[in-house]
Write a protein that holds these residues in place. Structure first.
Motif, mmCIF file in Angstrom:
data_model
loop_
_atom_site.group_PDB
_atom_site.id
_atom_site.type_symbol
_atom_site.label_atom_id
_atom_site.label_comp_id
_atom_site.label_asym_id
_atom_site.label_seq_id
_atom_site.Cartn_x
_atom_site.Cartn_y
_atom_site.Cartn_z
ATOM 1 N N THR A 115 8.405 -5.082 10.513
ATOM 2 C CA THR A 115 7.670 -6.283 10.908
ATOM 3 C C THR A 115 6.229 -5.934 11.251
ATOM 4 O OG1 THR A 115 8.302 -6.064 13.229
ATOM 5 C CG2 THR A 115 9.758 -7.401 11.815
ATOM 6 N N VAL A 116 5.369 -6.944 11.127
ATOM 7 C CA VAL A 116 3.974 -6.825 11.563
ATOM 8 C C VAL A 116 3.705 -7.949 12.555
ATOM 9 C CG1 VAL A 116 3.149 -5.683 9.478
ATOM 10 C CG2 VAL A 116 3.192 -8.181 9.579
ATOM 11 N N PRO A 117 2.755 -7.791 13.467
ATOM 12 C CA PRO A 117 2.535 -8.809 14.502
ATOM 13 C C PRO A 117 1.911 -10.111 14.005
ATOM 14 C CG PRO A 117 0.940 -7.037 14.710
ATOM 15 C CD PRO A 117 1.930 -6.603 13.675
ATOM 16 N N SER A 118 1.237 -10.089 12.875
ATOM 17 C CA SER A 118 0.594 -11.312 12.386
ATOM 18 C C SER A 118 0.388 -11.224 10.884
ATOM 19 C CB SER A 118 -0.753 -11.538 13.089
ATOM 20 O OG SER A 118 -1.644 -10.475 12.796
ATOM 21 N N ALA A 119 0.304 -12.393 10.275
ATOM 22 C CA ALA A 119 0.014 -12.448 8.845
ATOM 23 C C ALA A 119 -1.435 -12.060 8.615
ATOM 24 C CB ALA A 119 0.282 -13.854 8.316
ATOM 25 N N GLY A 120 -1.723 -11.566 7.449
ATOM 26 C CA GLY A 120 -3.084 -11.187 7.120
ATOM 27 C C GLY A 120 -3.116 -9.931 6.291
ATOM 28 N N LEU A 121 -4.313 -9.369 6.207
ATOM 29 C CA LEU A 121 -4.523 -8.185 5.386
ATOM 30 C C LEU A 121 -4.155 -6.920 6.164
ATOM 31 C CD1 LEU A 121 -5.644 -7.307 2.602
ATOM 32 C CD2 LEU A 121 -7.850 -6.957 3.751
ATOM 33 N N TRP A 122 -3.272 -6.124 5.556
ATOM 34 C CA TRP A 122 -2.823 -4.886 6.169
ATOM 35 C C TRP A 122 -2.945 -3.754 5.146
ATOM 36 C CZ3 TRP A 122 -1.096 -4.386 11.260
ATOM 37 C CH2 TRP A 122 -0.913 -5.590 11.963
ATOM 38 N N THR A 123 -3.102 -2.575 5.662
ATOM 39 C CA THR A 123 -3.154 -1.396 4.794
ATOM 40 C C THR A 123 -1.763 -0.762 4.713
ATOM 41 O OG1 THR A 123 -5.456 -0.947 5.333
ATOM 42 C CG2 THR A 123 -4.174 0.888 4.438
ATOM 43 N N MET A 124 -1.235 -0.626 3.490
ATOM 44 C CA MET A 124 0.073 -0.024 3.264
ATOM 45 C C MET A 124 -0.102 1.479 2.982
ATOM 46 S SD MET A 124 2.091 -2.747 3.372
ATOM 47 C CE MET A 124 0.991 -3.544 4.550
ATOM 48 N N ASN A 125 0.510 2.302 3.799
ATOM 49 C CA ASN A 125 0.526 3.757 3.581
ATOM 50 C C ASN A 125 1.954 4.136 3.185
ATOM 51 O OD1 ASN A 125 -2.191 4.109 4.313
ATOM 52 N ND2 ASN A 125 -1.644 4.228 6.491
ATOM 53 N N ILE A 126 2.161 4.371 1.883
ATOM 54 C CA ILE A 126 3.501 4.624 1.351
ATOM 55 C C ILE A 126 3.658 6.125 1.043
ATOM 56 C CG2 ILE A 126 5.096 4.176 -0.538
ATOM 57 C CD1 ILE A 126 3.895 1.372 -0.746
ATOM 58 N N GLU A 196 16.163 4.921 -10.877
ATOM 59 C CA GLU A 196 15.995 5.075 -9.430
ATOM 60 C C GLU A 196 15.154 3.902 -8.924
ATOM 61 O OE1 GLU A 196 16.046 9.864 -8.734
ATOM 62 O OE2 GLU A 196 14.186 8.962 -9.401
ATOM 63 N N SER A 197 15.531 3.351 -7.756
ATOM 64 C CA SER A 197 14.772 2.223 -7.192
ATOM 65 C C SER A 197 14.938 2.213 -5.678
ATOM 66 C CB SER A 197 15.269 0.891 -7.769
ATOM 67 O OG SER A 197 16.623 0.688 -7.453
ATOM 68 N N ALA A 198 14.008 1.521 -5.056
ATOM 69 C CA ALA A 198 14.051 1.388 -3.599
ATOM 70 C C ALA A 198 13.269 0.120 -3.233
ATOM 71 C CB ALA A 198 13.462 2.609 -2.926
ATOM 72 N N GLY A 199 13.371 -0.312 -2.000
ATOM 73 C CA GLY A 199 12.652 -1.507 -1.578
ATOM 74 C C GLY A 199 12.397 -1.529 -0.083
ATOM 75 N N VAL A 200 11.388 -2.318 0.327
ATOM 76 C CA VAL A 200 11.078 -2.520 1.726
ATOM 77 C C VAL A 200 10.623 -3.966 1.897
ATOM 78 C CG1 VAL A 200 8.733 -1.650 1.451
ATOM 79 C CG2 VAL A 200 9.707 -1.775 3.731
ATOM 80 N N CYS A 201 11.122 -4.657 2.927
ATOM 81 C CA CYS A 201 10.734 -6.055 3.174
ATOM 82 C C CYS A 201 9.980 -6.112 4.503
ATOM 83 C CB CYS A 201 11.973 -6.944 3.218
ATOM 84 S SG CYS A 201 12.749 -7.124 1.588
ATOM 85 N N ILE A 202 8.853 -6.847 4.493
ATOM 86 C CA ILE A 202 7.975 -6.959 5.661
ATOM 87 C C ILE A 202 7.972 -8.407 6.130
ATOM 88 C CG2 ILE A 202 5.645 -6.565 6.534
ATOM 89 C CD1 ILE A 202 5.226 -4.670 4.121
ATOM 90 N N SER A 203 8.264 -8.615 7.390
ATOM 91 C CA SER A 203 8.252 -9.963 7.984
ATOM 92 C C SER A 203 7.196 -10.019 9.079
ATOM 93 C CB SER A 203 9.640 -10.305 8.534
ATOM 94 O OG SER A 203 10.011 -9.379 9.535
ATOM 95 N N VAL A 204 6.854 -11.235 9.486
ATOM 96 C CA VAL A 204 5.841 -11.460 10.529
ATOM 97 C C VAL A 204 6.548 -11.931 11.787
ATOM 98 C CG1 VAL A 204 3.769 -12.773 11.170
ATOM 99 C CG2 VAL A 204 4.105 -12.041 8.788
#
Length: 205
Positions: A115-126, A196-204
């Motif tokens: 989760t992230v605290p608010s919607a908007g632009l975030w930097t993804m470090n994968i 091979e596959s993987a996933g991540v879901c991000i919510s606010v």
């Protein structure tokens, strides 16, 4: 004097007497007419008295034109009440850059929810680990929970916008900015053959 001369004189005297008698008769007749005229004996009627010309009737007095009534005063239109001033919504200050960084670990058959605290632009470090094939494509998907992502696969993913990692000894790393909507989103990763596959879901929050 002879007899004939005496006769001529007598004839001459007789003629004069006749003329004088005729003149005396005419004078007497004229005198009689004058006497009759002076005594009113004549039947001639007196000339009728001249009737006086009728008095000229004075021209009728011109009636003055009626006074024009002034047009009624037009009532001014009621003043329009100005619409109440709309209070502008408070301006939300949006940071010029990303709101922060999100650390994501991706490995085959792995699933992650963060989760992230608010919607908007975030930097993804994968950071990817344990990958045996290359390249690895990282896609942004409209699915916003892991169950939907597993069921739909890449059907909800934008195949035109992707990041690509090249594993070395099974590891790779990527960093990019991603705008997280209020409803959240998912990130899918895998090789082209989807071995091979993987996933991540991000919510606010």
């Amino acid at each position: 004097m002879t007899k004939y001369a005496a006769d001529d004189r007598n004839l001459h005297h007789e003629c004069l007497d006749d003329i004088i008698d005729g003149m005396n008769f005419r004078l007497a007749l004229i005198a009689s007419c004058l006497v009759l005229a002076s005594c009113g004996g004549s039947d001639t009627e007196a000339a009728p008295a001249t009737t006086a010309a009728p008095a000229t009737t004075a021209a009728p007095t011109t009636t003055a034109a009626p006074t024009t009534t002034a047009a009624p005063t037009t009532t001014a239109a009621p003043t329009t009440t100005a619409a109440p001033t709309t209070t502008a919504a408070p301006t939300t200050t949006v940071p010029a850059g990303p709101l922060g960084e999100v650390e994501i670990a991706l490995y085959p058959l792995g699933g992650l929810s963060i989760t992230v605290p608010s919607a908007g632009l975030w930097t993804m470090n994968i950071v990817g680990t344990e990958w045996t094939t290359a390249p690895i494509f990282v896609l942004t998907c409209a699915a916003n929970d892991m169950a939907t992502l597993v069921r739909t696969g890449t059907d909800t993913c934008d195949l035109t916008q992707f990041q690509m990692g090249m594993p070395a000894d099974g590891a790779f790393s990527l960093s990019f900015d991603l705008r997280i909507p209020q409803g959240g989103l998912c990130i899918a990763a895998g090789d082209q053959a989807q071995v091979e596959s993987a996933g991540v879901c991000i919510s606010v929050d």
